[in-house]
Write an enzyme that holds these catalytic residues in place. Structure first.
Site, PDB file in Angstrom:
ATOM      1  N   ARG A 149      -2.330  -6.910  12.027  1.00 21.27           N
ATOM      2  CA  ARG A 149      -3.350  -6.252  12.863  1.00 21.27           C
ATOM      3  C   ARG A 149      -3.961  -7.246  13.838  1.00 21.27           C
ATOM      4  NH1 ARG A 149      -6.792  -1.648   9.649  1.00 21.27           N
ATOM      5  NH2 ARG A 149      -4.986  -0.495   8.905  1.00 21.27           N
ATOM      6  N   SER A 202     -11.984  -6.815   6.094  1.00 20.68           N
ATOM      7  CA  SER A 202     -12.928  -6.127   5.245  1.00 20.68           C
ATOM      8  C   SER A 202     -13.350  -7.120   4.166  1.00 20.68           C
ATOM      9  CB  SER A 202     -12.197  -4.936   4.627  1.00 20.68           C
ATOM     10  OG  SER A 202     -13.110  -4.044   4.112  1.00 20.68           O
ATOM     11  N   ARG A 262      -1.148   1.713  13.047  1.00 21.28           N
ATOM     12  CA  ARG A 262      -1.747   0.499  12.479  1.00 21.28           C
ATOM     13  C   ARG A 262      -1.627   0.340  10.958  1.00 21.28           C
ATOM     14  NH1 ARG A 262      -7.902   0.734  12.013  1.00 21.28           N
ATOM     15  NH2 ARG A 262      -8.245   2.730  11.020  1.00 21.28           N
ATOM     16  N   HIS A 263      -0.825   1.210  10.336  1.00 23.05           N
ATOM     17  CA  HIS A 263      -0.622   1.079   8.890  1.00 23.05           C
ATOM     18  C   HIS A 263       0.821   0.720   8.559  1.00 23.05           C
ATOM     19  CE1 HIS A 263      -4.369   3.493   8.771  1.00 23.05           C
ATOM     20  NE2 HIS A 263      -4.580   2.837   7.640  1.00 23.05           N
ATOM     21  N   GLU A 299       0.498   4.212   0.799  1.00 23.28           N
ATOM     22  CA  GLU A 299      -0.209   5.262   1.536  1.00 23.28           C
ATOM     23  C   GLU A 299       0.749   5.869   2.543  1.00 23.28           C
ATOM     24  OE1 GLU A 299      -3.168   2.834   3.219  1.00 23.28           O
ATOM     25  OE2 GLU A 299      -4.374   2.780   1.390  1.00 23.28           O
ATOM     26  N   ARG A 318       0.845  -1.202   0.000  1.00 20.45           N
ATOM     27  CA  ARG A 318       0.000   0.000   0.000  1.00 20.45           C
ATOM     28  C   ARG A 318       0.878   1.248   0.000  1.00 20.45           C
ATOM     29  NH1 ARG A 318      -5.429  -1.775   1.858  1.00 20.45           N
ATOM     30  NH2 ARG A 318      -5.415  -3.819   0.859  1.00 20.45           N
ATOM     31  N   GLU A 363     -10.356  -2.124  12.902  1.00 13.76           N
ATOM     32  CA  GLU A 363     -10.704  -3.020  11.796  1.00 13.76           C
ATOM     33  C   GLU A 363      -9.591  -4.036  11.532  1.00 13.76           C
ATOM     34  OE1 GLU A 363     -11.310  -0.980   7.977  1.00 13.76           O
ATOM     35  OE2 GLU A 363     -10.311  -2.724   7.128  1.00 13.76           O
TER      36      GLU A 363
END
Ligand code: ATP
Ligand code: AMO
Length: 462
Positions: free
Chosen positions: A436, A388, A242-243, A236, A234, A385
């Protein structure tokens, strides 16, 4: 001669001669004639004593051995002797080794960046000035190899392994086939926003941001039930607890007989089996971690609580959150929802179902009874989360229509859409972030602790 595993030693081995390889955890010179060592193999430790005698052991040898740095690897010949009293500082507490020979196998260059003792202290214990200072996460990650040697980290990565194992076992027992999809892609997948571009001969390629398209294509190819454990990338710039920019995805996809609840129930059954497996088979590792990271035990209910997105919003509104700010549930409100659910239903694990259409990716199936909603769900642990998923659209024309509605050009994903033009059964699935689940089960408070060599926007090494 075979080397001894110190974990197997006890009073029954009294007087036996042993040969073993271990690290020096600590050493102490007592007078010029005697040295004590704590020797370690992985997480087991045993006391060893080297004393001057009139045969093999000289004063120089004792001095030399005591001067070896902590964490050096040594080969030791010796005799097992019963300890006069229980040795509190070692995990093998009823016997010790009387050393006759000690050889250096691998020494250390320079000094240790921190001691394992400091790195193992409780994260909540107050620092005492002059006695120890806390080892910061960045220092640990910069020196990850030493950091990983602590008992806590050895246990964390046993548990990471266990989650993958339990996931695989459960799905193998339920008719799934493990697949390996490519991580190099010719086009940006899912949405163009968050993929890494890499040079690919004279052109470019993209790193897969999930196996989403490949797992759906496997369903179109009649695999019926598939799963994958693999890296997900990712791009991002999310510098949060948590990323990660690369994490391990636990993904699955399956055909649906009648209703998307079949997928949701399978995912739920699988996660509860993982929690139960961890608790029953890895109690020792969980106890080790909880000494450093104090946490209330992770709780779930036999019958999982499922809230619709609307019910979740209502709970938050009742608690005083402004409805205007609840088009999406942000991280802060997710946590708040977790606390509300815990207080009301006494569970750290729950599902939120039926997300609004605008919050989900283009491939998500709308709710046939209310097209503003979707047949989609997120799963939560301690208010964050972890999963998903959704039922997917399997009709190519409808898929193109939904893509356009989300601003994605169907031409850019022609290969994917063509997969549906050859007939694809109704299906659904989900994706879980391994790190996670591990972080939240153990309450490690930072996802980097649940990743062997974490990758985030500011870290590509070690
Ligand atoms: P998903 O798996 O759906 O991507 P996620 O938890 O990663 O789940 P995001 O939509 O990426 O979800 O982000 C969720 C929340 O994380 C956002 O609501 C935001 O509060 C927080 N977040 C994301 N990036 C940042 C950032 N750079 N700084 C602070 N918070 C962020
Ligand atoms: P999603 O993007 O929500 O869904 O990802 C699925 C799960 O992956 C984890 N996760 C992350 N973990 C660490 N760092 C990150 N940056 C990160 N982003 C996500 C979370 C999340 O729940 N294709 C869909 C899945 C599906 O529908 O099957 C997808 O990728 O635990």
């Amino acid at each position: 001669r075979k080397r001894t595993d110190i974990a197997t030693l006890s009073a029954k081995n009294d007087s036996e001669h042993v040969l073993l390889r271990a690290r020096i955890q600590t050493s102490r010179l007592q007078s010029n004639k005697m040295a004590f060592f704590s020797l370690r193999q992985r997480t087991d430790t045993i006391q060893a004593m080297l004393a001057v005698d009139d045969k093999q052991v000289s004063k120089q040898m004792v001095k030399w051995a005591a001067s070896l740095s902590d964490e050096s690897i040594v080969l030791v010949h010796g005799t097992v002797v019963k300890s006069p009293e229980s040795i509190k500082s070692c995990s093998i507490d009823d016997v010790e080794i009387q050393v006759s020979e000690i050889w250096l196998v691998a020494g250390l260059e320079g000094r240790l960046p921190f001691s394992l003792e400091d790195a193992s202290r409780s994260e909540t214990a107050p620092e005492v000035e002059g006695q120890f200072s806390r080892v910061l996460l960045d220092t640990r990650l910069n020196n990850r190899i030493i950091d990983l040697r602590t008992q806590t980290n050895q246990a964390i990565f046993k548990l990471q392994h266990a989650i993958g194992d339990l996931f695989r076992d459960y799905l193998n027992n339920n008719g799934f086939t493990e697949i390996h999809s490519p991580k190099l892609q010719g086009a940006a997948t899912e949405s163009g926003a968050s993929v890494f571009k890499v040079g690919y001969f004279k052109g470019d390629a993209f790193l897969a941001q999930s196996p989403q398209l490949a797992k759906q294509m496997a369903i179109a190819a009649d695999f019926e039930r598939v799963y994958e454990i693999g890296p997900v990338f990712r791009a991002e710039d999310s510098n949060t607890h948590r990323h990660l920019t690369e994490f391990i995805g636990l993904d699955l996809e399956m055909t649906i007989e009648e209703h998307y609840h079949e997928v949701k129930e399978l995912l739920d059954g699988m996660l509860k089996t993982i929690f139960k497996g961890l608790k029953e088979r890895y109690a020792k590792e969980i106890a080790v971690v909880s000494k450093q990271f104090e946490a209330e035990e992770f709780k779930w209910r036999e019958e999982t609580l499922t809230l619709t997105f609307r019910e979740a919003v209502d709970l938050l509104v009742e608690d005083g959150v402004d409805r205007e700010n609840l088009d999406d549930i942000n991280t802060e409100n997710e946590k708040r929802l977790g606390r509300l659910v815990k207080a009301k239903y006494d569970t750290d694990y729950f599902i939120v179902d039926k997300f609004p259409f605008e919050l989900r990716p283009f491939y998500t199936m709308p709710d046939p009874n209310d097209p503003t909603l979707t047949n989609s769900y997120d799963f939560f642990m301690r208010g964050e989360e972890i999963l998903s998923g959704a039922q997917r659209i399997h009709d190519p024309e409808f898929l193109c229509q939904q893509m356009r509605a989300k601003g994605v050009d169907p031409e850019s994903m022609k290969g994917y859409i063509d997969g549906f033009r050859m007939g694809c059964p109704p299906h659904g699935g989900g994706g879980i972030g391994l790190e996670r689940v591990l972080m939240l089960f153990l309450k490690l408070n930072n996802i980097r602790r649940a990743s062997l060599f974490p990758r985030d926007p500011k870290r590509l090494e070690p």
